[in-house]
Design an enzyme around this catalytic site. Structure first.
Site, mmCIF file in Angstrom:
data_model
loop_
_atom_site.group_PDB
_atom_site.id
_atom_site.type_symbol
_atom_site.label_atom_id
_atom_site.label_comp_id
_atom_site.label_asym_id
_atom_site.label_seq_id
_atom_site.Cartn_x
_atom_site.Cartn_y
_atom_site.Cartn_z
ATOM 1 C CG PHE A 197 42.150 44.961 38.710
ATOM 2 C CD1 PHE A 197 43.177 45.266 37.837
ATOM 3 C CD2 PHE A 197 40.922 44.615 38.189
ATOM 4 C CE1 PHE A 197 42.607 45.559 36.594
ATOM 5 C CE2 PHE A 197 40.488 44.771 37.015
ATOM 6 C CZ PHE A 197 41.580 45.473 36.056
ATOM 7 C CB ALA A 198 45.159 40.298 43.957
ATOM 8 C CB CYS A 225 43.465 30.008 22.066
ATOM 9 S SG CYS A 225 41.909 29.992 21.700
#
Length: 278
Positions: free
Chosen positions: A256-257, A117
């Site tokens: 999203f390669a 985080c």
């Protein structure tokens, strides 16, 4: 900056016996698990943060963390760095100029135990919105370079291949060659290690980009921007906050390669590749 290591290296993996279960079968076998240990980051004798991290490349981590968190402005301000084994973990002890130390104390920021985080300890949500750093546009980014790097990325992630539990971050040059890979249980720790390597070796960052095996969080964008890195490519998706920060501070963010395909979320004008009309 002087570097020193005063600890017998902690193992990054441990071997253990596990029970593998499948349809009608049960088997005891040997397996590897990744280690995470408490790593205290201390400046001028005062602990600033405690991370859970994979215990390797900690000199790079100390330098990269100091730069990406804005604790020092450049590597020359880090006067010394020593990695020391403690009773319950490892301490990265650094000395910085007094004016930097006083500014650090004034931040009143604590990120103890952070493992994913990036908001922990930040005083307000407005501080996140103000934390982007404009970066120069850098060189053009190539879809083909991403595809070339992806073809070699998995084999370079040795810790992940052994355990399945580590994030990998790579520096890729304009031609798509992977120059370095750093791994850690925390994606932000892996990026700090890579940043430390980039600064320590003086690699030309123009035209290259960071490739990460994780999702792209706002914190990865922020750290890249602080170092003037203009391209960040993730195998997974970005968050909305990461996209907005990338747009505002000049980082071209893609996700999203897959092979020679990816989705560009910010500053798409910097990319070139095979653009077929649908």
């Amino acid at each position: 900056m002087s570097l020193a290591t005063d600890f017998a290296d902690y193992a990054t993996t441990q071997r253990m016996t596990v029970l593998r279960l499948g349809p009608g079968a049960a088997e005891l076998c040997d397996d590897a698990v990744v280690e995470e240990v408490p790593v205290a980051v201390a400046y001028n004798g005062i602990v600033h943060a405690v991370m859970l991290a994979t215990p390797d490349d900690l000199e790079d981590f100390g330098l990269g963390f100091s730069l990406s968190e804005g604790i020092v402005a450049d590597a020359e301000e880090l006067e010394s760095l020593r990695v020391v084994e403690g009773c319950d973990g490892i301490e990265v002890r650094m000395e910085i100029p007094m004016e930097r130390f006083m500014a650090l104390k004034g931040k009143r920021r604590s990120i103890a135990g952070r493992s994913g985080c990036g908001v922990c300890g930040v005083e307000s949500l407005q501080a996140i919105a103000r934390s982007g750093h404009p970066v120069p546009s850098g060189g053009r980014l190539s879809v083909d370079a991403v595809g070339r790097a992806l073809a070699r990325f998995t084999e370079r992630q040795t810790l992940h291949r052994a355990t399945g539990a580590a994030h990998g971050v790579a520096w890729v040059d304009a031609a798509g060659d992977i120059l370095a890979v750093r791994e850690d249980v925390g994606r932000h720790n892996a990026l700090d290690k890579l940043i430390g390597w980039l600064v320590r070796t003086g690699v030309d960052r123009r035209g290259g980009f960071v490739l990460t095996s994780s999702r792209a969080s706002y914190e990865l964008v922020q750290k890249a921007a602080r170092l003037g890195i203009s391209g960040l490519v993730a195998i997974s998706a970005p968050t909305g906050l990461a996209v907005r920060m990338a747009e505002s501070c000049g980082v071209s963010l893609a996700g999203f390669a897959r092979g020679n395909r990816l989705v560009v979320y910010s500053h798409g004008d910097r990319w070139h590749g095979d653009r077929r009309e649908s």
